[in-house]
Design an enzyme around this catalytic site. Sequence first.
Site, PDB file in Angstrom:
ATOM      1  CG  HIS A  28      -0.102  11.175 -27.295  1.00  0.00           C
ATOM      2  ND1 HIS A  28      -0.800  11.646 -26.211  1.00  0.00           N
ATOM      3  CD2 HIS A  28       1.149  10.942 -26.846  1.00  0.00           C
ATOM      4  CE1 HIS A  28      -0.007  11.695 -25.153  1.00  0.00           C
ATOM      5  NE2 HIS A  28       1.183  11.279 -25.513  1.00  0.00           N
ATOM      6  CD  GLU A  45      -3.223  16.330 -17.005  1.00  0.00           C
ATOM      7  OE1 GLU A  45      -2.124  15.826 -16.701  1.00  0.00           O
ATOM      8  OE2 GLU A  45      -3.756  16.189 -18.104  1.00  0.00           O
ATOM      9  CG  HIS A  88       2.294  15.861 -25.019  1.00  0.00           C
ATOM     10  ND1 HIS A  88       3.083  16.987 -25.077  1.00  0.00           N
ATOM     11  CD2 HIS A  88       2.986  14.981 -24.254  1.00  0.00           C
ATOM     12  CE1 HIS A  88       4.184  16.795 -24.376  1.00  0.00           C
ATOM     13  NE2 HIS A  88       4.158  15.584 -23.864  1.00  0.00           N
ATOM     14  NE  ARG A 101       1.093  16.802 -13.810  1.00  0.00           N
ATOM     15  CZ  ARG A 101       1.661  16.006 -12.925  1.00  0.00           C
ATOM     16  NH1 ARG A 101       1.242  16.008 -11.678  1.00  0.00           N
ATOM     17  NH2 ARG A 101       2.656  15.214 -13.276  1.00  0.00           N
ATOM     18  CG  ASN A 141      -0.999  16.917 -21.460  1.00  0.00           C
ATOM     19  OD1 ASN A 141      -0.025  16.266 -21.115  1.00  0.00           O
ATOM     20  ND2 ASN A 141      -2.145  16.898 -20.810  1.00  0.00           N
ATOM     21  CE  LYS A 174       5.850  17.186 -14.669  1.00  0.00           C
ATOM     22  NZ  LYS A 174       5.971  15.945 -15.378  1.00  0.00           N
ATOM     23  CD  GLU A 192       8.079  16.356 -23.298  1.00  0.00           C
ATOM     24  OE1 GLU A 192       7.425  17.343 -22.914  1.00  0.00           O
ATOM     25  OE2 GLU A 192       7.542  15.343 -23.805  1.00  0.00           O
ATOM     26  CE  LYS A 250       0.014  13.611 -15.377  1.00  0.00           C
ATOM     27  NZ  LYS A 250      -0.223  14.042 -16.780  1.00  0.00           N
ATOM     28  NE  ARG A 302      -3.965  -2.128   2.032  1.00  0.00           N
ATOM     29  CZ  ARG A 302      -3.828  -3.156   2.851  1.00  0.00           C
ATOM     30  NH1 ARG A 302      -2.918  -3.139   3.786  1.00  0.00           N
ATOM     31  NH2 ARG A 302      -4.621  -4.192   2.744  1.00  0.00           N
ATOM     32  CG  HIS A 318       6.739  11.031 -25.845  1.00  0.00           C
ATOM     33  ND1 HIS A 318       5.370  11.032 -26.037  1.00  0.00           N
ATOM     34  CD2 HIS A 318       6.988  11.994 -24.927  1.00  0.00           C
ATOM     35  CE1 HIS A 318       4.833  11.948 -25.255  1.00  0.00           C
ATOM     36  NE2 HIS A 318       5.782  12.545 -24.572  1.00  0.00           N
TER      37      HIS A 318
HETATM   38  P1  NAD Z   1      13.543   5.247 -21.688  1.00  0.00           P
HETATM   39  O1  NAD Z   1      13.354   5.160 -20.247  1.00  0.00           O
HETATM   40  O2  NAD Z   1      13.076   4.104 -22.531  1.00  0.00           O
HETATM   41  O3  NAD Z   1      15.090   5.514 -22.000  1.00  0.00           O
HETATM   42  C1  NAD Z   1      15.526   5.577 -23.341  1.00  0.00           C
HETATM   43  C2  NAD Z   1      16.697   4.634 -23.582  1.00  0.00           C
HETATM   44  O4  NAD Z   1      17.868   5.215 -23.016  1.00  0.00           O
HETATM   45  C3  NAD Z   1      16.541   3.274 -22.937  1.00  0.00           C
HETATM   46  O5  NAD Z   1      17.079   2.290 -23.781  1.00  0.00           O
HETATM   47  C4  NAD Z   1      17.400   3.397 -21.679  1.00  0.00           C
HETATM   48  O6  NAD Z   1      17.880   2.166 -21.196  1.00  0.00           O
HETATM   49  C5  NAD Z   1      18.513   4.277 -22.170  1.00  0.00           C
HETATM   50  N1  NAD Z   1      19.204   5.069 -21.154  1.00  0.00           N
HETATM   51  C6  NAD Z   1      18.669   5.717 -20.111  1.00  0.00           C
HETATM   52  N2  NAD Z   1      19.598   6.456 -19.499  1.00  0.00           N
HETATM   53  C7  NAD Z   1      20.751   6.270 -20.155  1.00  0.00           C
HETATM   54  C8  NAD Z   1      22.060   6.776 -20.016  1.00  0.00           C
HETATM   55  N3  NAD Z   1      22.352   7.698 -19.099  1.00  0.00           N
HETATM   56  N4  NAD Z   1      23.014   6.342 -20.851  1.00  0.00           N
HETATM   57  C9  NAD Z   1      22.705   5.452 -21.836  1.00  0.00           C
HETATM   58  N5  NAD Z   1      21.496   4.952 -22.053  1.00  0.00           N
HETATM   59  C10 NAD Z   1      20.519   5.370 -21.209  1.00  0.00           C
HETATM   60  O7  NAD Z   1      12.842   6.565 -22.313  1.00  0.00           O
HETATM   61  P2  NAD Z   1      12.556   8.019 -21.707  1.00  0.00           P
HETATM   62  O8  NAD Z   1      12.450   8.894 -22.890  1.00  0.00           O
HETATM   63  O9  NAD Z   1      13.474   8.371 -20.610  1.00  0.00           O
HETATM   64  O10 NAD Z   1      11.111   7.846 -21.048  1.00  0.00           O
HETATM   65  C11 NAD Z   1       9.980   7.555 -21.809  1.00  0.00           C
HETATM   66  C12 NAD Z   1       8.878   7.122 -20.867  1.00  0.00           C
HETATM   67  O11 NAD Z   1       8.574   8.183 -19.979  1.00  0.00           O
HETATM   68  C13 NAD Z   1       7.566   6.757 -21.563  1.00  0.00           C
HETATM   69  O12 NAD Z   1       7.124   5.513 -21.096  1.00  0.00           O
HETATM   70  C14 NAD Z   1       6.610   7.872 -21.156  1.00  0.00           C
HETATM   71  O13 NAD Z   1       5.280   7.415 -21.056  1.00  0.00           O
HETATM   72  C15 NAD Z   1       7.167   8.270 -19.822  1.00  0.00           C
HETATM   73  N6  NAD Z   1       6.855   9.651 -19.422  1.00  0.00           N
HETATM   74  C16 NAD Z   1       6.319   9.845 -18.193  1.00  0.00           C
HETATM   75  C17 NAD Z   1       6.032  11.124 -17.761  1.00  0.00           C
HETATM   76  C18 NAD Z   1       5.521  11.329 -16.378  1.00  0.00           C
HETATM   77  O14 NAD Z   1       5.136  12.453 -16.047  1.00  0.00           O
HETATM   78  N7  NAD Z   1       5.541  10.318 -15.537  1.00  0.00           N
HETATM   79  C19 NAD Z   1       6.308  12.234 -18.575  1.00  0.00           C
HETATM   80  C20 NAD Z   1       6.856  12.002 -19.828  1.00  0.00           C
HETATM   81  C21 NAD Z   1       7.117  10.715 -20.250  1.00  0.00           C
HETATM   82  N1  GLY Z   2       4.192  14.963 -18.559  1.00  0.00           N
HETATM   83  C1  GLY Z   2       3.051  15.713 -18.205  1.00  0.00           C
HETATM   84  C2  GLY Z   2       2.762  15.758 -16.751  1.00  0.00           C
HETATM   85  O1  GLY Z   2       3.537  15.330 -15.922  1.00  0.00           O
HETATM   86  O2  GLY Z   2       1.738  16.234 -16.379  1.00  0.00           O
END
Ligand code: NAD
Ligand code: GLY
Length: 364
Positions: A252, A237, A248, A241, A245, A227, A185, A143, A121, A265
Amino acid sequence: MEQLKVGLGQRSYPIWIGDDILDNLGRALKEVDFPRKVAVVTNPTVGGLYAERVLEALAKEGFHAETVTVPDGEQFKNLETLETIYDGLIENGLDRFSGLVALGGGVVGDMAGFAAATYLRGIPFAQVPTTLLSQVDSSVGGKTAVNHPLGKNLIGAFYQPRHVHIDVATLTTLPHREFAAGMAEVVKYGIIRDRSFFDWLGSHRSELQRLDRTALIEAVKRSCQIKANVVEVDENESYLRAILNFGHTFGHAVETLAGYGQIKHGEAVAIGMVVAAVGASTLDLCTSGEVDSIRELLASFGLPVEPPSFSLEDYLNAMGRDKKVKEGVLRLVLNRGIGDCLLRDIAEPAGFFASVLNTLPMGR
Ligand code: NAD
Ligand code: GLY
């Protein structure tokens, strides 16, 4: 090193941003009274590069840490992988007085955050983001989610970390395309909230491209500050918030139509921001010169700025499935000039996007 705070009352937390600060992780976690028994969730790519240093940083401050490794890739951000995280936590004897550290990009951070939100939990967790995207976006704001076969991030929770530890030195090992995707971003924050930041990005693009640490720290700090300010006002949101987007909704649609993984992305968001800016100019919210500045800055970071040549109908169908469509009305974030934005309900998306796409060259 720079420190920011996300102010959410009792759930407030610090963000540390610096160059080569992984070794200070134990000290930072001590300052927030983090549990001493810890699981570090990572993937083989990031773990292979940084897990040993993180474990040492924790051990030297008296933490007992084990790693839990998940496979690398968005295709593994699902309930099955989540279950393997729970397995690892149970097998390592993590109890309610234990904590979880997410070491990796947004995929690891979102998944580990959701595991922390739900295991027993809820146990405390910390983010150690290692991609530019996760440093400026996903590690801040709470998130957390995994994907469902029918859609992205459909299963998740708002759950804030106790600490965010951003070491820009980790970006030196990041593939260039991932870095550019994160820059989309960063540029977004300038467009929606801060004209002077947008101008600063324009005048520091070469430093950023060559990973100058001072410039990186500044870009990450200003992005996280924007942010944090938004999340402090509207954590769940309800309204404000949603401005995060920007770009986006169309982005998307580009991701969906191109097939997940074909276009990143951040790349899709760059295209979506140009489309949104052109849309804003058709409503006289910004000038064509401002649209050109946005396009030019994104392109200078190696980002695509032309929509792939799918039909208007395909785009409308893909956007119709977006989470932001409510009762047939599409709510879009549109920039007002550069540095400000608003939410606008588009009652007739077909006419709106037809006129926007008609004025744009279609790429790929
Ligand atoms: P990712 O986590 O897949 O990383 C991209 C690639 O880089 C992966 O292969 C990873 O292993 C590699 N990598 C990471 N750090 C590294 C480093 N320092 N050196 C070498 N390789 C490295 O992709 P991302 O772009 O970081 O994240 C995308 C995800 O984030 C999506 O699933 C998306 O939905 C999510 N997201 C969430 C929010 C939120 O608010 N929670 C906001 C935006 C995106
Ligand atoms: N990535 C958008 C948010 O965190 O609200």
